[in-house]
Motif scaffolding. Structure first.
Motif, PDB file in Angstrom:
ATOM      1  N   GLY A 150      43.497  45.760  47.518  1.00  0.00           N
ATOM      2  CA  GLY A 150      43.775  45.291  46.159  1.00  0.00           C
ATOM      3  C   GLY A 150      42.535  44.768  45.462  1.00  0.00           C
ATOM      4  N   ILE A 151      42.325  45.192  44.224  1.00  0.00           N
ATOM      5  CA  ILE A 151      41.171  44.713  43.458  1.00  0.00           C
ATOM      6  C   ILE A 151      41.607  43.989  42.187  1.00  0.00           C
ATOM      7  CG2 ILE A 151      39.588  46.460  44.342  1.00  0.00           C
ATOM      8  CD1 ILE A 151      40.057  48.113  41.866  1.00  0.00           C
ATOM      9  N   GLY A 152      42.918  43.873  41.967  1.00  0.00           N
ATOM     10  CA  GLY A 152      43.411  43.147  40.812  1.00  0.00           C
ATOM     11  C   GLY A 152      43.298  43.937  39.524  1.00  0.00           C
ATOM     12  N   LYS A 153      43.928  43.463  38.483  1.00  0.00           N
ATOM     13  CA  LYS A 153      43.938  44.186  37.208  1.00  0.00           C
ATOM     14  C   LYS A 153      42.559  44.239  36.570  1.00  0.00           C
ATOM     15  CE  LYS A 153      48.802  43.426  36.064  1.00  0.00           C
ATOM     16  NZ  LYS A 153      49.762  42.906  35.058  1.00  0.00           N
ATOM     17  N   VAL A 154      41.854  43.117  36.566  1.00  0.00           N
ATOM     18  CA  VAL A 154      40.516  43.101  35.960  1.00  0.00           C
ATOM     19  C   VAL A 154      39.572  44.018  36.743  1.00  0.00           C
ATOM     20  CG1 VAL A 154      38.503  41.674  35.418  1.00  0.00           C
ATOM     21  CG2 VAL A 154      40.810  40.782  35.020  1.00  0.00           C
TER      22      VAL A 154
END
Length: 259
Positions: A150-154
């Protein structure tokens, strides 16, 4: 499968005959490609060859995708955003080509202006994907949870913009020899047609019916570029210009990111 075949057939036919019409139209108006004086001497003979050929296959792909289901297509946000990215990047390229032609020199948009245009399209695509689709914000190989980092939305937006910008410029650099960028990109779109259709057929694993629409977009681009290649193969009767190169790069990036 029928929708894929219909989209490909329509896109191929429109591109094949549309490109021939575009060549005649551009030659009649003496709209041709300027060549850099400090470039390879072998390219001097190509001066005046009609350019902006990307107009033909981008339009053909868009029409093929739009009318691919005569019984009422199930258009999705994922497919719409991919096609919008193709058209948006193509518009940036068209502006660049137009400046080159009308100023009669091989210098179009400045690097800064082209970068701003591409980053705008890339950012709009990435943010829209997050807002309107269920795209996974993970780094993966075969499915969203393998390995599923996971790298997140940003982080995903930054990653998507980098991929988009890099791919559009990569295709633009590849477009230096007759038929090279068109011929190479056909294999890329063919691969993503299979990948997206596989995701659609294995909905229980990938969990997204919209992959069919993505596969149709990819098949439309594959066939449209193939139709253009008939006229672009050496010796080229027409060049795709930045209009086509940036559209192809945007298509490959958008479909890759959406799957």
């Amino acid at each position: 499968m029928i929708r894929l075949l219909v989209a490909a057939a329509i896109s191929l036919g429109l591109s094949l005959f549309g490109t021939r019409f575009l060549i005649s139209w551009l030659e009649h108006r003496r709209i041709g490609q300027p060549i850099r004086e400090d470039g390879p001497q072998g390219h001097i003979t190509k001066a005046g060859t009609p350019t902006m050929g990307g107009l033909a296959f981008v339009a053909a792909a868009a029409v093929g995708w739009f009318v691919s289901d005569l019984n009422g297509a199930v258009f999705t946000r994922r497919g719409l955003l991919c096609m919008a990215a193709i058209v948006g990047a193509g518009a940036v390229g068209l502006l660049d080509d137009s400046i080159k032609v009308f100023r009669e020199r091989n210098l179009g948009l400045s690097k800064r202006a082209k970068t701003v245009g591409l980053l705008f399209v890339a950012t709009a695509f990435a943010l829209s994907m997050l807002a309107f689709t269920n795209v996974a914000t993970t780094l993966s190989f075969s499915r969203f949870d393998f390995p599923g980092v996971g790298i997140g939305k940003v982080g995903w937006v930054i990653f998507a913009v980098i991929i988009f910008y890099a791919t559009t410029n990569a295709v633009n650099l590849t477009d230096g020899l007759d038929g090279l960028a068109a011929g190479a990109s056909i294999f890329g779109f063919a691969a993503y047609t299979v990948i997206a259709f596989w995701g659609f057929r294995h909905n229980s694993i990938y969990g997204d019916q919209s992959f069919l629409d993505t596969a149709v977009v990819s098949a439309s681009m594959m066939a449209a570029v193939a139709g253009f290649l008939w006229w672009n193969a050496a010796p080229a009767r027409i060049f795709m210009g930045d209009t086509g190169a940036l559209a192809i790069g945007a298509g490959l990036a958008a479909i890759a990111l959406s799957t």
